[in-house]
Design an enzyme around this catalytic site. Structure first.
Site, PDB file in Angstrom:
ATOM      1  N   HIS A 140     111.236  -7.593 -30.140  1.00  0.00           N
ATOM      2  CA  HIS A 140     111.369  -8.605 -29.085  1.00  0.00           C
ATOM      3  C   HIS A 140     112.673  -8.374 -28.323  1.00  0.00           C
ATOM      4  CE1 HIS A 140     110.481 -12.588 -27.335  1.00  0.00           C
ATOM      5  NE2 HIS A 140     111.784 -12.838 -27.408  1.00  0.00           N
ATOM      6  N   MET A 169     117.939 -11.544 -19.863  1.00  0.00           N
ATOM      7  CA  MET A 169     118.497 -12.753 -19.225  1.00  0.00           C
ATOM      8  C   MET A 169     119.351 -12.354 -18.035  1.00  0.00           C
ATOM      9  SD  MET A 169     119.670 -14.903 -22.569  1.00  0.00           S
ATOM     10  CE  MET A 169     118.733 -14.846 -24.118  1.00  0.00           C
ATOM     11  N   MET A 174     108.459 -21.780 -26.372  1.00  0.00           N
ATOM     12  CA  MET A 174     109.846 -21.766 -26.851  1.00  0.00           C
ATOM     13  C   MET A 174     110.088 -22.934 -27.815  1.00  0.00           C
ATOM     14  SD  MET A 174     111.216 -19.115 -25.503  1.00  0.00           S
ATOM     15  CE  MET A 174     112.853 -19.395 -26.175  1.00  0.00           C
ATOM     16  N   PHE A 179     120.183 -18.414 -25.758  1.00  0.00           N
ATOM     17  CA  PHE A 179     121.056 -17.973 -26.851  1.00  0.00           C
ATOM     18  C   PHE A 179     120.279 -17.888 -28.160  1.00  0.00           C
ATOM     19  CE2 PHE A 179     123.513 -20.175 -23.674  1.00  0.00           C
ATOM     20  CZ  PHE A 179     124.537 -19.275 -23.413  1.00  0.00           C
ATOM     21  N   GLY A 190     112.572 -18.996 -31.374  1.00  0.00           N
ATOM     22  CA  GLY A 190     113.774 -19.812 -31.469  1.00  0.00           C
ATOM     23  C   GLY A 190     113.864 -20.574 -32.773  1.00  0.00           C
TER      24      GLY A 190
HETATM   25  C1  DX5 Z   1     116.433 -17.303 -26.912  1.00  0.00           C
HETATM   26  C2  DX5 Z   1     115.677 -16.031 -27.146  1.00  0.00           C
HETATM   27  C3  DX5 Z   1     115.275 -15.802 -28.549  1.00  0.00           C
HETATM   28  C4  DX5 Z   1     116.405 -15.710 -29.522  1.00  0.00           C
HETATM   29  C5  DX5 Z   1     115.904 -16.157 -30.849  1.00  0.00           C
HETATM   30  O1  DX5 Z   1     116.599 -17.473 -25.542  1.00  0.00           O
HETATM   31  O2  DX5 Z   1     114.506 -16.019 -26.363  1.00  0.00           O
HETATM   32  O3  DX5 Z   1     114.410 -14.688 -28.661  1.00  0.00           O
HETATM   33  O4  DX5 Z   1     116.926 -14.417 -29.646  1.00  0.00           O
HETATM   34  O5  DX5 Z   1     116.986 -16.156 -31.736  1.00  0.00           O
HETATM   35  P1  DX5 Z   1     116.969 -17.005 -33.076  1.00  0.00           P
HETATM   36  O6  DX5 Z   1     115.845 -16.512 -33.906  1.00  0.00           O
HETATM   37  O7  DX5 Z   1     118.319 -16.718 -33.659  1.00  0.00           O
HETATM   38  O8  DX5 Z   1     116.803 -18.455 -32.689  1.00  0.00           O
HETATM   39 ZN    ZN Z   2     112.969 -14.445 -26.711  1.00  0.00          ZN
END
Ligand code: DX5
Ligand code: ZN
Length: 214
Positions: A30, A34, A136, A142, A175
């Site tokens: 993945h 951003m 999400m 983040f 997330g």
């Molecule tokens: C957040 C990202 C996620 C993030 C998930 O904006 O889309 O893919 O990296 O990280 P964790 O698993 O640490 O919440």
């Molecule tokens: Zn992501």
């Protein structure tokens, strides 16, 4: 079968080749893109995806958190993305349809993503045009945020849309997924789990990926 998509956002960016090889028992890589506009963070772009492509045989699942993704989807496909997902909030409905068409024209899989405040029904205009829907479970931007369990009714709703209208479509969550929260995601109908910090922070990555399968 439950698929695991480790997010390289939590990897050591100075050593991405090795960090991707460490997750070779996963199903997808993945990649969080951003732009500092759609979300308040800047990560990586198509040149990095191109460099990563030859380092793994796993499909690259590219999550675009950028405004007007229609401008860049073809570049990410050409760089070697296998799945490209666009946020429904990032442009007009018409332009999101066009972005999905451009991804398919490159022979790649296309998906849509919804943020926590966006209702499940926002995926309906696209449901016949996607191979994957991402719900999400944190605000995008983040890694390492707390899992939003209150998103589970929405995951269930999207699962029921998929079963009724496009049963081969995958349902991904992203997330705060860890060996505890993965269970409720799976029970709510998700079949692809993104996990960043819980994979890269684990003492034994292969064991953690196995644990996330529920
Ligand atoms: C957040 C990202 C996620 C993030 C998930 O904006 O889309 O893919 O990296 O990280 P964790 O698993 O640490 O919440
Ligand atoms: Zn992501």
């Amino acid at each position: 079968m439950i698929k695991i998509a480790p997010s390289i956002l939590s990897a050591d960016f100075a050593d991405l080749r090795r960090e991707i090889q460490r997750i070779d028992t996963a199903d997808y890589v993945h990649v969080d893109v951003m732009d500092g506009m759609f979300v308040p963070n800047i990560t990586i772009g198509a040149p990095v995806v191109k460099s990563l492509r030859p380092t793994t045989s796993l499909p690259l699942d590219v999550h675009l958190m950028i405004q007007q993704p229609i401008r860049y989807v073809e570049q990410f496909c050409d760089a070697g993305a296998d799945i490209v997902t666009c946020h429904v909030e990032s442009d007009s409905e018409e332009n999101i349809h066009e972005a999905l068409r451009l991804i398919h024209a490159k022979g790649k899989k296309a998906g849509v993503v919804i943020k926590p405040k966006t209702p499940a029904s926002a995926v309906l205009p696209f449901i016949h045009e996607v191979e994957l829907i991402l719900v999400m479970t944190v605000e995008p931007g983040f890694g390492g945020q707390k899992f939003m369990a209150d998103m589970m009714p929405k995951v269930q709703q999207v699962r029921s849309y998929i079963d009724a209208m496009n049963p081969t479509c995958e349902l991904e969550v992203d997330g705060g997924v860890d060996p505890e929260t993965c269970k409720i995601c799976i029970a709510s109908g998700a079949n692809v789990l993104v996990a960043g910090s819980s994979v890269y922070g684990a003492p034994d990555i292969a064991q953690r990926i196995a644990a996330l399968r529920g």
